[in-house]
Enzyme design. Structure first.
Site, PDB file in Angstrom:
ATOM      1  N   GLU A  64       0.806  -1.223   0.000  1.00  0.00           N
ATOM      2  CA  GLU A  64       0.000   0.000   0.000  1.00  0.00           C
ATOM      3  C   GLU A  64       0.839   1.273   0.000  1.00  0.00           C
ATOM      4  OE1 GLU A  64      -2.660  -3.179   1.795  1.00  0.00           O
ATOM      5  OE2 GLU A  64      -0.568  -2.575   1.993  1.00  0.00           O
TER       6      GLU A  64
ATOM      7  N   HIS B 140       2.761  -8.465   2.112  1.00  0.00           N
ATOM      8  CA  HIS B 140       1.429  -7.964   1.762  1.00  0.00           C
ATOM      9  C   HIS B 140       0.460  -9.115   1.518  1.00  0.00           C
ATOM     10  CE1 HIS B 140      -1.771  -5.589   0.023  1.00  0.00           C
ATOM     11  NE2 HIS B 140      -1.778  -6.401  -1.030  1.00  0.00           N
TER      12      HIS B 140
ATOM     13  N   HIS C 204      -4.946   0.899   7.322  1.00  0.00           N
ATOM     14  CA  HIS C 204      -5.653  -0.170   8.032  1.00  0.00           C
ATOM     15  C   HIS C 204      -4.663  -0.824   8.982  1.00  0.00           C
ATOM     16  CE1 HIS C 204      -3.710  -2.342   4.691  1.00  0.00           C
ATOM     17  NE2 HIS C 204      -3.695  -3.396   5.506  1.00  0.00           N
TER      18      HIS C 204
ATOM     19  N   GLU D 256       0.434  -1.647  12.016  1.00  0.00           N
ATOM     20  CA  GLU D 256       1.474  -2.595  11.607  1.00  0.00           C
ATOM     21  C   GLU D 256       2.878  -2.026  11.820  1.00  0.00           C
ATOM     22  OE1 GLU D 256       0.383  -3.915   7.614  1.00  0.00           O
ATOM     23  OE2 GLU D 256      -1.715  -3.853   8.276  1.00  0.00           O
TER      24      GLU D 256
END
Length: 275
Positions: A10, A61, A117, A135
């Protein structure tokens, strides 16, 4: 020395939409190609600074099967596939000298931030000792638990700020400026790669100046889950209980390593749908 490069998608330059990050969507192949190219630039930068370094690259990912193996710099070892120990940090151990986060994104609720997110859509927030962590924070603290510093992060401006707040001495490379969840002003991919190569070399050279992010135990964690069904599943795990409103679960562990693994388990439970 051993270096681990953890690569998400991302936060890669030019990426702004799930069609570019989801293997089932039409623009994903272009996204994974951009991801591989940025990974190669970072590998080159690490080896510019330390030609004898052993470089491991963790595909971090989604399915952990995004980087194109045949296009990755042959001097690196690729950690690919899931499930695996330590998730996004696959390959990390106490013999690792430095970790680099490439293509990372801001936490859920952070922003404006591109595709922000935490783990997946089933997790709304993770709080460690009351502090919200995505994260970036969770992975940095897991590396720190093993005594390993995170010396570099690339992504949008929000992701870079998130790491600097936790590890002020780390190097950051901003490859895009977030305008919202699905919009950004991005560097040209070639410009981003040049900056990443220079940034990686600088970060490895300066690694002794960066302290690992360490969180002393006991570690108290709260996780907000989006689905009541996931809360029901989570409370089947020993030590996990409901907390506060109906979407929150909580647990306490002796050290951050155990907390990290339990958060990974909760993230996996969040992908299970009612039968």
């Amino acid at each position: 020395m051993k270096v681990l490069i953890s690569v998400d998608l991302e936060g890669i330059s030019g990426i702004v939409h799930p069609t570019e990050t989801n293997p089932d969507r039409y623009d994903y192949e272009r996204g994974r190609s951009l991801m591989t190219a940025e990974a190669n630039s970072v590998i080159a930068g690490v080896l510019d600074a330390e030609p004898a370094a052993t470089v491991w690259v963790a595909d971090a990912h989604g399915p952990f099967r995004n980087l194109l193996p045949e296009e990755l710099d042959r001097r690196a070892r690729l950690v690919r596939g899931k499930p695996r120990p330590l998730g996004m940090l696959g390959g990390l151990d106490d013999r690792t000298d430095a970790v680099l986060f490439i293509g990372y994104h801001a936490r859920a609720g952070g922003g404006p931030a591109v595709l922000a997110h935490t783990m997946n859509d089933g997790i709304l927030d993770v709080r460690v000792a009351g502090r919200s962590m995505g994260e970036i924070g969770l992975n940095a603290a897991m590396a720190g638990h093993l005594g390993v510093p995170v010396v570099l992060l690339s992504g949008d401006d929000s992701a870079c700020a998130e790491l600097r707040d936790l590890v002020p001495a780390a190097t950051t490379v901003e490859v895009k400026q977030a305008l919202g969840q699905l919009a950004a002003v991005a560097l040209h991919p070639e410009e981003a790669r040049e900056r990443l190569r220079r940034g990686a070399a600088d970060a490895i050279t300066r690694r002794a100046q960066v302290s690992p992010l360490t969180l002393a135990g006991p570690v108290e964690v709260e996780v907000d889950l989006s689905a009541p069904f996931t809360v029901d599943l989570a409370t089947l795990v020993p030590g996990v209980s409901r907390s506060g409103d109906g979407r929150t679960v909580a647990f306490t562990t002796d050290d951050f390593g155990d907390a990290y693994r339990l958060v990974l388990l909760l993230a996996q439970l969040a992908t299970i749908k009612p039968g």
